[in-house]
Write an enzyme that holds these catalytic residues in place. Structure first.
Site, PDB file in Angstrom:
ATOM      1  N   TYR A  43     -14.177  -0.744   7.282  1.00  0.00           N
ATOM      2  CA  TYR A  43     -13.281  -1.446   6.352  1.00  0.00           C
ATOM      3  C   TYR A  43     -11.820  -1.075   6.615  1.00  0.00           C
ATOM      4  CZ  TYR A  43     -12.878   2.922   3.694  1.00  0.00           C
ATOM      5  OH  TYR A  43     -12.619   4.212   3.331  1.00  0.00           O
TER       6      TYR A  43
ATOM      7  N   HIS B 262      20.309  -4.354  12.103  1.00  0.00           N
ATOM      8  CA  HIS B 262      19.860  -3.262  11.234  1.00  0.00           C
ATOM      9  C   HIS B 262      19.362  -3.819   9.902  1.00  0.00           C
ATOM     10  CE1 HIS B 262      20.632  -0.135   8.149  1.00  0.00           C
ATOM     11  NE2 HIS B 262      20.080   0.651   9.051  1.00  0.00           N
TER      12      HIS B 262
ATOM     13  N   ARG C  86       4.336 -30.867  23.656  1.00  0.00           N
ATOM     14  CA  ARG C  86       3.712 -29.545  23.495  1.00  0.00           C
ATOM     15  C   ARG C  86       3.128 -29.500  22.093  1.00  0.00           C
ATOM     16  NH1 ARG C  86       9.510 -26.560  22.869  1.00  0.00           N
ATOM     17  NH2 ARG C  86       9.958 -27.723  21.002  1.00  0.00           N
TER      18      ARG C  86
ATOM     19  N   ARG D 119      -8.489  10.232  -3.625  1.00  0.00           N
ATOM     20  CA  ARG D 119      -7.983  11.303  -2.767  1.00  0.00           C
ATOM     21  C   ARG D 119      -7.441  12.438  -3.613  1.00  0.00           C
ATOM     22  NH1 ARG D 119      -3.083  10.205   1.112  1.00  0.00           N
ATOM     23  NH2 ARG D 119      -1.932  10.495  -0.822  1.00  0.00           N
TER      24      ARG D 119
ATOM     25  N   SER E 170     -11.479   8.391   6.602  1.00  0.00           N
ATOM     26  CA  SER E 170     -10.531   7.309   6.373  1.00  0.00           C
ATOM     27  C   SER E 170      -9.264   7.671   7.138  1.00  0.00           C
ATOM     28  CB  SER E 170     -10.238   7.157   4.885  1.00  0.00           C
ATOM     29  OG  SER E 170      -9.285   6.135   4.713  1.00  0.00           O
TER      30      SER E 170
ATOM     31  N   CYS F 147      -6.711   3.677   5.641  1.00  0.00           N
ATOM     32  CA  CYS F 147      -5.982   3.444   4.396  1.00  0.00           C
ATOM     33  C   CYS F 147      -4.480   3.615   4.573  1.00  0.00           C
ATOM     34  CB  CYS F 147      -6.505   4.353   3.283  1.00  0.00           C
ATOM     35  SG  CYS F 147      -6.299   6.101   3.630  1.00  0.00           S
TER      36      CYS F 147
ATOM     37  N   GLY G 273      16.167 -23.449  24.190  1.00  0.00           N
ATOM     38  CA  GLY G 273      17.594 -23.299  24.465  1.00  0.00           C
ATOM     39  C   GLY G 273      17.972 -21.975  25.107  1.00  0.00           C
TER      40      GLY G 273
ATOM     41  N   MET H 224      17.059 -20.801  28.156  1.00  0.00           N
ATOM     42  CA  MET H 224      17.264 -20.816  29.609  1.00  0.00           C
ATOM     43  C   MET H 224      17.959 -22.111  30.022  1.00  0.00           C
ATOM     44  SD  MET H 224      13.886 -18.899  30.911  1.00  0.00           S
ATOM     45  CE  MET H 224      12.842 -20.050  30.079  1.00  0.00           C
TER      46      MET H 224
ATOM     47  N   GLU I 263      -5.797  12.221   9.547  1.00  0.00           N
ATOM     48  CA  GLU I 263      -4.371  11.877   9.599  1.00  0.00           C
ATOM     49  C   GLU I 263      -3.545  12.942  10.310  1.00  0.00           C
ATOM     50  OE1 GLU I 263      -2.756  11.465   5.645  1.00  0.00           O
ATOM     51  OE2 GLU I 263      -3.950  13.105   4.851  1.00  0.00           O
TER      52      GLU I 263
ATOM     53  N   LYS J  22       6.083 -26.402  29.751  1.00  0.00           N
ATOM     54  CA  LYS J  22       6.583 -27.752  30.003  1.00  0.00           C
ATOM     55  C   LYS J  22       5.885 -28.372  31.208  1.00  0.00           C
ATOM     56  CE  LYS J  22      10.943 -28.320  29.494  1.00  0.00           C
ATOM     57  NZ  LYS J  22      12.080 -29.052  28.978  1.00  0.00           N
TER      58      LYS J  22
ATOM     59  N   ASN K  78      -0.418   6.492   8.484  1.00  0.00           N
ATOM     60  CA  ASN K  78       1.002   6.805   8.241  1.00  0.00           C
ATOM     61  C   ASN K  78       1.306   8.199   8.777  1.00  0.00           C
ATOM     62  OD1 ASN K  78       0.961   4.419   6.776  1.00  0.00           O
ATOM     63  ND2 ASN K  78       0.691   5.457   4.817  1.00  0.00           N
ATOM     64  N   ASP K  79       0.503   9.167   8.345  1.00  0.00           N
ATOM     65  CA  ASP K  79       0.731  10.529   8.827  1.00  0.00           C
ATOM     66  C   ASP K  79       0.357  10.673  10.298  1.00  0.00           C
ATOM     67  OD1 ASP K  79       1.910  12.384   6.975  1.00  0.00           O
ATOM     68  OD2 ASP K  79       0.250  11.892   5.644  1.00  0.00           O
TER      69      ASP K  79
ATOM     70  N   GLY L 140      -5.628   7.989   8.026  1.00  0.00           N
ATOM     71  CA  GLY L 140      -4.310   7.930   7.391  1.00  0.00           C
ATOM     72  C   GLY L 140      -3.299   7.696   8.497  1.00  0.00           C
TER      73      GLY L 140
ATOM     74  N   ARG M  33      -4.444   7.207  -4.709  1.00  0.00           N
ATOM     75  CA  ARG M  33      -3.617   8.415  -4.609  1.00  0.00           C
ATOM     76  C   ARG M  33      -3.513   9.012  -6.012  1.00  0.00           C
ATOM     77  NH1 ARG M  33      -0.515   4.833  -0.961  1.00  0.00           N
ATOM     78  NH2 ARG M  33      -0.263   5.844   1.068  1.00  0.00           N
TER      79      ARG M  33
END
Ligand code: PEP
Ligand code: MG
Length: 902
Positions: free
Chosen positions: A874, A459, A343, A637, A786, A854, A107, A109, A767, A29, A790-791, A788, A582
């Site tokens: 990639y 949640h 703004r 894989r 590649s 991946c 809103g 503060m 991974e 502001k 996730n793992d 992994g 997979r």
């Protein structure tokens, strides 16, 4: 020392001293007020106290040295400029004290208006306003109310009740019917409330009012709602807020005064034009509070043509100057227009694309800048299916759009019922007051989730977003009664089985089934809409910006796909290959029987027979995929999950066997199965016999897959196509594992490929943390890596990826331990560091090593920027996220500062 002390830190800036680039110091502001001042626009004079002063105050609990004197000096110059003194009994200067952080926190503060009013200056204000006593006393009562509430924590309802009492005594419902005497009485009542709660009189000294208000704004940075908002919007907690002290101008001085908001383009659709609202004879807070109805801004032309024309001129100048959609707050005081705020305005996802395209056409920005101004999250939003535009349903409630998309289905109130009905093929909407981890199965089964409580970090919201499931949370008009299996809304009772529709973008709830349509943007990606011919501004803009992103990006984008159909769709969406095919699902369905034979084989012959039966089936799977991906690389894989996942669940099997035995049936086969399931049972299957470990333990399993891949590639190539297979070994932690698999694979490949010209690469997933840390060794044996993630996240954090997100991440998010699930967006410092180490050490050992990712992170906008920075070749992600990854890879290539498009 002495020399340092003598250079006083500058904590206060006049508006004329700042500019729009000083947002860190002056807040959004303040920086923009300074910018408008310097552009010569009519901004009421004032000054800004810096975020540094706020941070110093919050760190020590007192104003930093020198601040009080600097405020005094700037106040004096403000008084000189206005020709009035703060709180002067005859002719008072009044000021507003407003918060303003670097990022807009609407809103969250505090603001205090009319500072400087007291029992004496209220009379002077009336004189200034041409003897308007009513106005003066109304302003005074507003000051006590705002000051009491925000500075001294007096419960706001007490003031509201006193105002209601005054209206009741007058027999009216409208504030405007209260006259000067009523308001004077209300001031007395307010003062009593103030004294009762604070143990002191309302401060009459104007400078004390100012200092306390400034302090309250500083402290509001740490108010609970501000803290929660920051966490949700991922705004850093240590920025602090600036404080703007601005000469008051009044929009409530009569019919020739008023206040309004304006947008230089439609923030909903991006369409060009004048958008906004105006409210005559009112202050800004009245607009926000929605006490009276505003009129469209265009009507100001009739009410006050001079101000209207002036406003339009300023709007055009601001847009030209900021080169973007601006939103503006203004006030007209007796025919004189004042600009109170501007703004770069917030906008919907569609408007972001459309406006960026328009600004390029208008020559205000170039395509790089247009690309910078949109982001993958917006694109993802535009890809969700949505309710048809012309439906005639009226919403019965509005909650928080917690996870986007549109969903219709039968109402259920329990997780168990959701699972039951979904199994029967019904679409269901799970309705709860709020969800908890026990509802997880129901949430998975449901098309959408609707709760009557909880915000964007509840949640329900967090879990739904993680699942990409539509969710409306906190629809508090719903009276949900789970035991009675019903909810009441807008006087209507909705029972289990009744159909509702929820819009996870707008938060709207409808009774009945609102028709859904695929988004135009998906139709465009599918090739069903020609952007050159479409009369849709959005599709044109998306096409143009995507084309530019593709030109700019260095990262290639592949997809995770394991069927020909998925591969084909991903290719239409722009995938440049498959980064992860997979092979697990290829062992399910009617092939279970063969897999059982493989697992139960007690002799080499039995096992080999099972593998021989699987081989042609696998070969067909790969032929299908190589054909769809003709000419593009396909990373296949080798099988990853533990084999017992392909067998029936232990308990169910045990019961079946026991029952059959009881009946005296022949259960030899089932008993063998049960014994195998028992033998293979693992306490931690995700850390057990899976991936490369399986390949090393079950002779012939990987060999069969390698043969199927090589034979499929040869067949596709021989029939005129071009197959580029890359065989990937999962869960490698040590180079010796890879070497063993590779030696066997190379033999088979050489034998199958012969002189067909097919080239097969062999690489590995990274991974397991140990693989990342020994990447230099592993690279000696791998033609590509590649990641992994996730793992890598699971094993890096020690978080079971199947359990923790639904179980307790909501709490971690609430506590700010992380701002977003590390399964969703890469944890740069921890898991990301493993990626960086492996990339560097892998490339050092084998220059030119091909690197990709991946894990799910390959399609997450922020993570894509990280993978660009780390130098991967990639990213690979699910088909629907391919366009998002393309866009973000383009954005990453034109900016090194990350995706800061807040
Ligand atoms: C990974 O772990 O990131 C990965 C891509 O493999 P999966 O999700 O199949 O374990
Ligand atoms: Mg994995």
């Amino acid at each position: 020392m002495a020399a340092q002390d003598s250079v006083e830190h500058k904590y206060v800036y006049d508006f004329a001293e700042g500019n729009k680039d000083l947002k860190d110091l002056l807040g959004g502001k303040g920086a923009n007020l300074a910018e408008m001042t310097n552009l010569g626009l009519p901004v009421p004079p004032g000054f800004t106290i810096t975020t540094e002063a706020c941070k110093a105050y919050l760190a020590t609990g007192r104003e930093p040295d020198g601040l009080a004197a600097q405020i005094e000096a700037h106040l004096e110059s403000l008084e000189r400029e206005m020709g009035r003194k703060l709180g002067d009994p005859q002719d008072p200067l009044l000021v507003s004290v407003r918060s303003g952080a670097k990022f807009s926190m609407p809103g969250m503060m505090e603001t205090v208006l009319n500072v400087g009013l007291n029992d004496r200056s209220v009379v002077g204000l009336s004189a200034q306003a041409g003897g308007n006593d009513r106005f003066a006393w109304d302003s005074y009562r507003r000051l006590i109310q705002m000051f009491g509430k925000t500075v001294c924590e007096v419960p706001g309802e007490e003031f509201e009740h006193a105002l209601d009492d005054a209206k009741r005594a007058k027999g009216t419902q409208n504030d405007l019917d209260l006259d000067a005497d009523d308001l004077r009485g209300l001031v007395d009542a307010y003062k009593k409330i103030f004294a009762k709660h604070t143990g002191r009189e309302f401060p009459q000294e104007p400078r004390e009012q100012l200092d306390l208000a400034i302090r309250a704004v500083f402290e509001s940075w740490n108010a609970e709602r501000a803290v929660v908002y920051r966490r949700q919007e991922r705004i850093p907690a240590d920025l602090g807020t600036a404080v703007n002290v601005v000469a008051m101008v009044f929009g409530n001085l009569g019919a020739d005064s008023g206040t309004g908001v304006a947008f230089t383009r439609d923030p909903g659709s991006g369409a060009q034009g004048i958008y906004g609202d105006y409210l005559a004879n009112a202050q800004g807070e009245d607009v926000v509070a929605g006490i009276r109805n505003t009129v469209p801004l265009q009507e100001l032309e009739q009410l006050d043509k001079k101000s209207y024309d002036e406003l339009l001129d300023y709007m055009a100048r601001l847009e030209e100057h900021y080169k973007d959609l601006c939103d503006i707050e203004f006030t007209i005081e007796r025919g004189k227009l004042w600009m109170l705020q501007t703004r770069v305005g917030k906008r919907t996802a569609a408007a972001a694309f459309v406006i960026a395209g328009q600004l390029v056409d208008e020559g205000l920005i170039d395509l790089d800048e247009a690309l910078h101004r949109v982001n993958g999250a917006q694109l993802a939003q535009l890809m969700f299916p949505r309710f048809q535009l012309d439906h005639e349903f009226q919403p019965v409630a509005k909650g928080i759009g917690a996870s986007p998309g549109a969903a219709s289905g039968k109402v259920v109130f329990t997780s168990a019922r959701a699972v039951e009905l979904a199994a029967e093929g019904e679409s269901v909407i799970l309705v709860r007051r709020e969800t908890n981890p026990d509802d997880l199965n129901g949430m998975i089964a449901a098309k959408g989730i609707l709760t009557s409580r909880g915000g964007k970090t509840s949640h329900a919201a967090v879990v739904a977003r993680g699942m990409g499931k539509t969710c409306v949370s906190g629809a508090d008009e719903l009276d949900v009664n789970v035991p009675a299996k019903k909810f009441i809304v807008a006087g209507q009772t909705v029972n289990e089985g009744d159909v509702v529709s929820i819009d996870g973008t707008t938060g709207k709830v409808y009774l009945g089934e609102v028709p859904v349509m695929p988004s135009e943007v998906v139709q465009y990606f599918e090739g069903e809409l020609n952007p050159e011919q479409a009369d849709d501004a959005l599709v044109k803009a998306v096409h143009r910006i995507m084309t530019h992103a593709d030109e700019k990006r260095r990262l290639r984008v592949r997809t995770n796909a394991d069927t020909g159909a998925d591969a084909a769709r991903a290719r239409r969406f722009g995938a440049q290959g498959i980064g992860l095919c997979r092979t697990e699902h290829m062992f399910l369905g009617d092939r279970r029987e063969l897999v059982e034979r493989l697992i139960l084989a007690s002799t080499d012959e039995e096992r080999e027979a099972a593998l021989a039966a699987l081989l042609p089936l696998q070969r067909e799977d790969f032929i299908d995929i190589f054909r769809e991906m003709d000419g593009l690389p396909v990373t296949v894989r080798l099988i990853d999950p533990p084999l017992h996942e392909f067998l029936p669940p232990l308990e169910q099997l045990a019961v079946n066997v026991a029952v059959a035995q009881e009946r005296g049936e022949d259960v030899a086969k089932e008993e063998a199965l049960l014994a195998a399931v028992r033998r293979m049972h693992e306490e931690n299957p995700m850390l057990g016999l899976r991936g490369v470990r399986l390949g090393l333990v079950i002779p012939g399993l990987f060999a069969m897959q390698v043969r199927a891949i090589a034979e499929a590639a040869v067949e596709v190539t021989r029939s005129g196509g071009s197959a580029c297979p890359e065989i990937m070994v999962p869960l490698v932690g040590a180079v010796q594992e890879l070497e063993t698999v590779r030696a066997e694979a190379e033999k088979i490949i050489a034998e199958v490929v012969g002189d067909s010209g097919v080239e097969v690469l062999i690489g590995t997933m990274i991974e397991v943390p140990r693989a990342a840390l020994t990447a230099g060794q592993i690279a000696e044996a791998a033609q590509f890596f590649s990641f992994g993630t996730n793992d890598l996240t699971q094993m890096g954090w020690g978080f079971s990826r199947d359990d923790v997100e639904g179980a307790f991440f909501w709490r971690y998010l609430e506590l700010g331990i992380f701002g977003i699930s590390p399964f969703e967006s890469i944890d740069r410092e921890g898991v990301g560091r493993l990626v960086r180490i492996a990339a560097e050490e892998g490339r050092a050992a084998r220059p030119g090593l091909k690197l990709g990712v991946c894990g799910e992170h390959g399609g997450d906008p922020d993570s894509v920027h990280f993978f660009h920075e780390v130098g991967l070749d990639y990213v690979s992600c699910s088909p629907f996220r391919v366009p998002v990854a393309r866009l973000e890879a383009g954005r990453a290539a034109i900016t090194t500062t990350g995706s800061d498009s807040r």
